[in-house]
Design a protein around this motif. Structure first.
Motif, PDB file in Angstrom:
ATOM      1  N   PRO A  28      29.270  48.649 -22.049  1.00 44.38           N
ATOM      2  CA  PRO A  28      29.565  47.058 -22.526  1.00 44.38           C
ATOM      3  C   PRO A  28      30.897  46.784 -22.682  1.00 44.38           C
ATOM      4  O   PRO A  28      31.608  47.639 -23.297  1.00 44.38           O
ATOM      5  CB  PRO A  28      28.506  47.043 -23.425  1.00 44.38           C
ATOM      6  CG  PRO A  28      28.208  48.412 -24.199  1.00 44.38           C
ATOM      7  CD  PRO A  28      28.337  49.350 -23.023  1.00 44.38           C
ATOM      8  N   MET A  29      31.244  45.569 -22.851  1.00 48.29           N
ATOM      9  CA  MET A  29      32.506  45.205 -23.126  1.00 48.29           C
ATOM     10  C   MET A  29      32.557  44.750 -24.707  1.00 48.29           C
ATOM     11  O   MET A  29      33.523  44.277 -25.213  1.00 48.29           O
ATOM     12  CB  MET A  29      32.769  44.013 -22.500  1.00 48.29           C
ATOM     13  CG  MET A  29      33.297  44.227 -21.066  1.00 48.29           C
ATOM     14  SD  MET A  29      34.704  45.179 -20.895  1.00 48.29           S
ATOM     15  CE  MET A  29      36.037  43.962 -21.564  1.00 48.29           C
ATOM     16  N   THR A  30      31.471  45.079 -25.603  1.00 48.57           N
ATOM     17  CA  THR A  30      31.360  44.972 -26.804  1.00 48.57           C
ATOM     18  C   THR A  30      32.521  45.439 -27.812  1.00 48.57           C
ATOM     19  O   THR A  30      32.889  46.551 -27.553  1.00 48.57           O
ATOM     20  CB  THR A  30      29.982  45.559 -27.472  1.00 48.57           C
ATOM     21  OG1 THR A  30      28.901  45.096 -26.688  1.00 48.57           O
ATOM     22  CG2 THR A  30      29.949  45.247 -28.976  1.00 48.57           C
ATOM     23  N   GLY A  31      33.317  44.511 -28.490  1.00 48.59           N
ATOM     24  CA  GLY A  31      34.340  44.799 -29.230  1.00 48.59           C
ATOM     25  C   GLY A  31      35.611  45.081 -28.358  1.00 48.59           C
ATOM     26  O   GLY A  31      36.695  45.224 -29.256  1.00 48.59           O
ATOM     27  N   TYR A  32      35.528  44.759 -26.998  1.00 47.61           N
ATOM     28  CA  TYR A  32      37.065  44.778 -26.311  1.00 47.61           C
ATOM     29  C   TYR A  32      37.968  43.778 -26.865  1.00 47.61           C
ATOM     30  O   TYR A  32      37.533  42.545 -27.116  1.00 47.61           O
ATOM     31  CB  TYR A  32      36.695  44.616 -24.853  1.00 47.61           C
ATOM     32  CG  TYR A  32      37.794  44.452 -24.107  1.00 47.61           C
ATOM     33  CD1 TYR A  32      38.768  45.360 -23.760  1.00 47.61           C
ATOM     34  CD2 TYR A  32      38.375  43.052 -23.519  1.00 47.61           C
ATOM     35  CE1 TYR A  32      40.042  45.407 -22.892  1.00 47.61           C
ATOM     36  CE2 TYR A  32      39.524  43.071 -22.930  1.00 47.61           C
ATOM     37  CZ  TYR A  32      40.247  44.311 -22.514  1.00 47.61           C
ATOM     38  OH  TYR A  32      41.339  43.956 -21.936  1.00 47.61           O
ATOM     39  N   SER A  33      39.091  44.161 -26.918  1.00 51.31           N
ATOM     40  CA  SER A  33      40.368  43.230 -27.028  1.00 51.31           C
ATOM     41  C   SER A  33      41.561  44.082 -26.514  1.00 51.31           C
ATOM     42  O   SER A  33      41.745  45.197 -26.622  1.00 51.31           O
ATOM     43  CB  SER A  33      40.438  42.960 -28.598  1.00 51.31           C
ATOM     44  OG  SER A  33      41.672  42.411 -28.657  1.00 51.31           O
ATOM     45  N   ARG A  34      42.430  43.447 -25.813  1.00 52.38           N
ATOM     46  CA  ARG A  34      43.529  43.919 -25.415  1.00 52.38           C
ATOM     47  C   ARG A  34      44.414  44.432 -26.433  1.00 52.38           C
ATOM     48  O   ARG A  34      45.311  45.376 -26.403  1.00 52.38           O
ATOM     49  CB  ARG A  34      44.530  42.826 -24.638  1.00 52.38           C
ATOM     50  CG  ARG A  34      44.110  42.659 -23.370  1.00 52.38           C
ATOM     51  CD  ARG A  34      45.049  41.614 -22.477  1.00 52.38           C
ATOM     52  NE  ARG A  34      46.210  42.126 -22.224  1.00 52.38           N
ATOM     53  CZ  ARG A  34      47.008  42.780 -21.478  1.00 52.38           C
ATOM     54  NH1 ARG A  34      46.074  43.220 -20.723  1.00 52.38           N
ATOM     55  NH2 ARG A  34      48.303  43.038 -21.463  1.00 52.38           N
ATOM     56  N   ASP A  35      44.417  43.748 -27.640  1.00 53.38           N
ATOM     57  CA  ASP A  35      44.941  44.266 -28.849  1.00 53.38           C
ATOM     58  C   ASP A  35      44.479  45.542 -29.541  1.00 53.38           C
ATOM     59  O   ASP A  35      45.195  46.447 -30.248  1.00 53.38           O
ATOM     60  CB  ASP A  35      44.796  43.155 -30.062  1.00 53.38           C
ATOM     61  CG  ASP A  35      45.201  42.006 -29.943  1.00 53.38           C
ATOM     62  OD1 ASP A  35      46.333  42.002 -28.843  1.00 53.38           O
ATOM     63  OD2 ASP A  35      44.798  40.867 -30.295  1.00 53.38           O
ATOM     64  N   ARG A  36      43.456  46.239 -28.823  1.00 52.35           N
ATOM     65  CA  ARG A  36      43.070  47.552 -29.151  1.00 52.35           C
ATOM     66  C   ARG A  36      43.673  48.635 -28.224  1.00 52.35           C
ATOM     67  O   ARG A  36      43.538  49.878 -28.524  1.00 52.35           O
ATOM     68  CB  ARG A  36      41.474  47.739 -29.151  1.00 52.35           C
ATOM     69  CG  ARG A  36      40.589  47.044 -29.727  1.00 52.35           C
ATOM     70  CD  ARG A  36      40.437  47.190 -31.037  1.00 52.35           C
ATOM     71  NE  ARG A  36      40.036  48.629 -31.265  1.00 52.35           N
ATOM     72  CZ  ARG A  36      38.796  49.255 -31.387  1.00 52.35           C
ATOM     73  NH1 ARG A  36      37.789  48.499 -31.145  1.00 52.35           N
ATOM     74  NH2 ARG A  36      38.778  50.505 -31.643  1.00 52.35           N
ATOM     75  N   PHE A  37      44.588  48.247 -27.471  1.00 56.53           N
ATOM     76  CA  PHE A  37      45.356  48.912 -26.815  1.00 56.53           C
ATOM     77  C   PHE A  37      47.003  48.597 -26.985  1.00 56.53           C
ATOM     78  O   PHE A  37      47.449  47.899 -26.386  1.00 56.53           O
ATOM     79  CB  PHE A  37      45.253  48.774 -25.143  1.00 56.53           C
ATOM     80  CG  PHE A  37      43.787  49.099 -24.607  1.00 56.53           C
ATOM     81  CD1 PHE A  37      43.617  50.331 -23.960  1.00 56.53           C
ATOM     82  CD2 PHE A  37      42.608  48.274 -24.704  1.00 56.53           C
ATOM     83  CE1 PHE A  37      42.285  50.675 -23.559  1.00 56.53           C
ATOM     84  CE2 PHE A  37      41.464  48.633 -24.236  1.00 56.53           C
ATOM     85  CZ  PHE A  37      41.103  49.673 -23.829  1.00 56.53           C
ATOM     86  N   PRO A  38      47.300  49.380 -28.035  1.00 53.66           N
ATOM     87  CA  PRO A  38      48.824  49.163 -28.464  1.00 53.66           C
ATOM     88  C   PRO A  38      49.856  49.552 -27.320  1.00 53.66           C
ATOM     89  O   PRO A  38      49.807  50.436 -26.424  1.00 53.66           O
ATOM     90  CB  PRO A  38      49.126  50.303 -29.459  1.00 53.66           C
ATOM     91  CG  PRO A  38      47.802  50.501 -29.783  1.00 53.66           C
ATOM     92  CD  PRO A  38      46.970  50.400 -28.645  1.00 53.66           C
ATOM     93  N   HIS A  39      50.450  48.519 -26.814  1.00 51.42           N
ATOM     94  CA  HIS A  39      51.513  48.320 -25.758  1.00 51.42           C
ATOM     95  C   HIS A  39      52.380  47.319 -25.933  1.00 51.42           C
ATOM     96  O   HIS A  39      52.186  46.392 -26.859  1.00 51.42           O
ATOM     97  CB  HIS A  39      51.004  48.267 -24.354  1.00 51.42           C
ATOM     98  CG  HIS A  39      50.075  46.900 -24.024  1.00 51.42           C
ATOM     99  ND1 HIS A  39      48.928  46.593 -24.609  1.00 51.42           N
ATOM    100  CD2 HIS A  39      50.657  45.989 -23.146  1.00 51.42           C
ATOM    101  CE1 HIS A  39      48.555  45.693 -24.134  1.00 51.42           C
ATOM    102  NE2 HIS A  39      49.356  45.015 -23.214  1.00 51.42           N
TER     103      HIS A  39
END
Length: 177
Positions: free
Chosen positions: A76-87
Motif C-alpha cells: 500500500p501507499m500508506t505513509g508515502y511521501s517524496r520527502d521520505r526519499f532524500p534527494h
C-alpha cells in the motif's frame, strides 16, 4: 553513485524499473511547444540519441528474465511521501545528483561556482526534443519513487531510500512528463 548494499527491495525495484521503462517509453506526454528548442518532427534516429543505460537485451533474454521474476503484490501507499526519499544528494564532486546528471547528459554544459548549469543543450531520449534551459529538464529516477515505496521502500532506512533516489543511471526528460 558509489556502490551500496542492496536489499531484496532493490531487486524488486529494478525489475519494476524494466517494466516501467517500457511503459514510459510508450506513454510519455509531450511538453508545451514553447518549452523546447526544436520541434518533434520525427522519432530519434538510433545514432542521434545515446541511451544512458546499458544496452538492451535481445528479446529472448528479456523474455527469460521476465519469466524468472518473482512478482509480489504491490504494497500500500500508506505513509508515502517524496520527502521520505532524500534527494538530490552530493556526488562528492561539489555537485548533487541532479547537477551531475545534467552535466553528464548535456552538450556544451557550463556550470557556475555552485555547479548549477548556466547554459548547455539537453536532448530528451524519449522524443529527441532539445532544450537549452536546465530548468525545463527533469531528471528521471531509475524507478519512480512511488513504485519503490510499493515494492518495499516503506520498510527501508532513510539511507537506503536516499541511495535509491540518487542512483544516477536515470536520464533527462522534458519537465512535466
Amino acid at each position: 553513485m558509489s556502490s551500496t548494499t542492496r536489499s531484496t527491495g532493490h531487486t524488486a525495484a529494478r525489475a519494476t524499473a524494466a517494466i516501467l521503462a517500457a511503459l514510459l517509453l510508450t506513454s510519455c506526454g509531450k511538453p508545451a511547444a514553447s518549452d523546447h528548442v526544436t520541434p518533434n518532427a520525427a522519432p530519434p534516429a538510433a545514432s542521434t540519441v545515446a541511451w544512458p543505460g546499458p544496452p538492451p537485451s535481445d528479446s529472448a533474454t528479456a523474455r527469460a528474465q521476465l519469466v524468472a521474476l518473482t512478482v509480489a503484490a504491490a504494497r500500500p501507499m500508506t505513509g508515502y511521501s517524496r520527502d521520505r526519499f532524500p534527494h538530490w544528494a552530493s556526488q562528492g564532486t561539489g555537485c548533487d545528483t541532479r547537477e551531475s546528471v545534467l552535466k553528464r547528459d548535456g552538450q556544451s554544459v557550463v556550470t557556475d561556482a555552485q555547479c548549477r548549469a548556466t547554459s548547455g543543450t539537453w536532448t530528451s531520449v524519449y522524443d529527441n526534443l532539445k532544450f537549452n534551459d536546465a530548468s525545463k529538464v527533469d531528471i528521471d529516477h531509475l524507478v519512480p519513487l512511488a513504485a519503490g515505496w510499493r515494492a518495499g521502500a516503506d520498510s527501508w532506512t532513510d539511507d537506503q531510500r536516499k541511495a535509491f533516489a540518487n542512483v544516477i543511471s536515470g536520464s533527462t526528460q522534458p519537465s512535466g512528463m
